[in-house]
Write a protein that holds these residues in place. Structure first.
Motif, short mmCIF file in Angstrom:
data_model
loop_
_atom_site.label_atom_id
_atom_site.label_comp_id
_atom_site.label_asym_id
_atom_site.label_seq_id
_atom_site.Cartn_x
_atom_site.Cartn_y
_atom_site.Cartn_z
N UNK A 1 10.15 130.22 145.43
CA UNK A 1 9.72 128.68 144.88
C UNK A 1 8.64 129.11 144.01
N UNK A 2 7.86 130.24 143.75
CA UNK A 2 6.87 130.55 142.61
C UNK A 2 8.03 131.01 141.37
N UNK A 3 8.90 131.29 141.52
CA UNK A 3 9.97 131.60 140.41
C UNK A 3 10.10 130.25 139.69
N UNK A 4 10.39 129.32 140.25
CA UNK A 4 10.66 127.95 139.59
C UNK A 4 9.42 127.14 139.37
N UNK A 5 8.20 127.73 139.59
CA UNK A 5 6.99 126.96 138.98
C UNK A 5 7.14 126.85 137.65
N UNK A 6 6.59 125.72 137.32
CA UNK A 6 6.53 125.47 135.65
C UNK A 6 5.59 126.50 135.17
N UNK B 1 18.36 124.91 133.89
CA UNK B 1 19.42 125.72 133.50
C UNK B 1 20.39 126.25 134.73
N UNK B 2 19.64 126.55 135.82
CA UNK B 2 20.15 126.71 136.92
C UNK B 2 20.96 125.70 137.66
N UNK B 3 20.36 124.50 137.33
CA UNK B 3 20.93 123.20 138.01
C UNK B 3 22.21 123.04 136.99
N UNK C 1 29.75 124.74 137.61
CA UNK C 1 30.58 125.38 138.71
C UNK C 1 31.35 124.55 139.18
N UNK C 2 30.71 123.27 139.75
CA UNK C 2 31.45 122.42 140.47
C UNK C 2 32.47 121.64 139.64
N UNK C 3 32.11 121.44 138.45
CA UNK C 3 33.34 120.70 137.56
C UNK C 3 34.32 121.97 137.34
#
Length: 102
Positions: free
Chosen positions: A6-11, A34-36, A42-44
């Protein structure tokens, strides 16, 4: 998700740039975006793979479409990360004197 994840994705978290010229430090927000994007890509692409396995499609156009999708996601992710132009040897040298012979 662990606290560390969670900390890795903190603004406020700053991520070191890739060891590639032109890439800069990125915020947790930008990395999350970018991860989203990568997950959606990948889904497409898996859908495109399914179409290829189906066999009743024009493989040439499917290949062109897949390439364009990959290019689109690369461009979108570059828009988020905003890599900079790199310096080349000699960029710090003064410009050559003008040779105007008037």
């Amino acid at each position: 998700m662990s606290t560390k994840e969670a900390d890795a994705f903190s603004p406020d978290t700053k991520h070191a740039p890739l060891p590639v010229a032109g890439y800069t430090v990125q915020s947790g927000d930008r990395v999350a975006i970018v991860n989203i994007n990568k997950q959606i890509e990948e889904e497409v692409l898996r859908r495109v793979d399914d179409l290829a396995r189906h066999g009743a499609v024009d493989g040439r156009w499917l290949s062109i479409g897949k390439t364009h999708l990959e290019q689109a996601f690369m461009a979108i992710n570059r828009a988020v990360f905003k890599p900079e132009r790199v310096k080349l040897p000699g960029d710090d040298l003064p410009p050559p004197a003008s040779s105007d012979a008037a």
